[in-house]
Design an enzyme around this catalytic site. Structure first.
Site, PDB file in Angstrom:
ATOM      1  N   HIS A   1       0.839  -1.203   0.000  1.00 15.47           N
ATOM      2  CA  HIS A   1       0.000   0.000   0.000  1.00 15.47           C
ATOM      3  C   HIS A   1       0.875   1.255   0.000  1.00 15.47           C
ATOM      4  CE1 HIS A   1      -3.621   2.383   1.492  1.00 15.47           C
ATOM      5  NE2 HIS A   1      -2.611   3.209   1.674  1.00 15.47           N
ATOM      6  N   GLU A   2       1.824   1.319   0.931  1.00 16.25           N
ATOM      7  CA  GLU A   2       2.671   2.512   1.040  1.00 16.25           C
ATOM      8  C   GLU A   2       3.642   2.611  -0.131  1.00 16.25           C
ATOM      9  OE1 GLU A   2       1.587   4.664   2.953  1.00 16.25           O
ATOM     10  OE2 GLU A   2       0.370   3.382   4.236  1.00 16.25           O
TER      11      GLU A   2
ATOM     12  N   HIS B   1       2.081   4.201  -3.185  1.00 12.88           N
ATOM     13  CA  HIS B   1       2.053   5.667  -3.165  1.00 12.88           C
ATOM     14  C   HIS B   1       3.346   6.235  -3.753  1.00 12.88           C
ATOM     15  CE1 HIS B   1      -1.717   6.294  -1.096  1.00 12.88           C
ATOM     16  NE2 HIS B   1      -1.349   5.525  -0.087  1.00 12.88           N
TER      17      HIS B   1
END
Length: 167
Positions: free
Chosen positions: A75-76, A79
């Protein structure tokens, strides 16, 4: 429970696997991010785009192990990949969802579902016309020190302090 040292190694392995997928998909070499384990509070992870840095919550990592690594790390990283590939876009927009699902092969979940009781800190009870809300110490202090007001999302009324709940 796995040692934090072992979990950090697992995080690095996950990052390498995911970076390999992204490098192959976009036919380029993304710079591996810096990873810090100093995030506090109820957030599992945060990506700092310009610094190419991921900060992870070590307590939630230890409590949730493999699930944390399989969900939060991609998820991170997504980004950071999106920022490097597309520039500034919506944080969980179509580019991020595409990187999560198509490139990394992970469901594009925007929030974690981990139990946060061990990291949530003091809570304060506030009421509106339709329900009771629990606010963090940060929001409680903002109300006290900065004359800030918070409104209920349902009834749109100002929240009023009831009592301190503790942890």
């Amino acid at each position: 429970m796995m040692s934090i040292r072992h979990l950090k190694m697992q995080v690095q392995r996950q990052l390498k696997r995911d970076l390999d997928k992204a490098n192959s998909y976009f036919n380029k070499s993304f710079l591996p991010p810096i990873v810090n384990y100093d995030l506090k509070g109820m957030k599992a992870g945060v990506a700092y785009l310009q610094q190419n840095e991921i900060r992870l919550n070590p307590i939630l990592l230890q409590e949730n192990g493999d699930t944390f690594i399989q969900q939060v790390v991609p998820h991170e990283l997504a980004h950071l990949l999106v920022y490097q590939q597309f520039g500034r876009v919506q944080p969980h927009g179509k580019e991020w969802r595409m990187v999560m699902e198509t490139v990394l092969g992970v469901p594009a979940e925007t929030y974690h579902c981990f139990d946060t009781t061990s990291v949530q800190g003091e809570r304060f009870s506030y009421r509106c016309e339709c329900q009771t809300h629990q606010l963090s110490i940060r929001r409680h202090n903002a109300i006290l020190r900065q004359n800030r007001q918070y409104l209920c999302r349902k009834c749109k009324k100002v929240l009023v302090f009831v009592e301190k709940l503790g942890k």
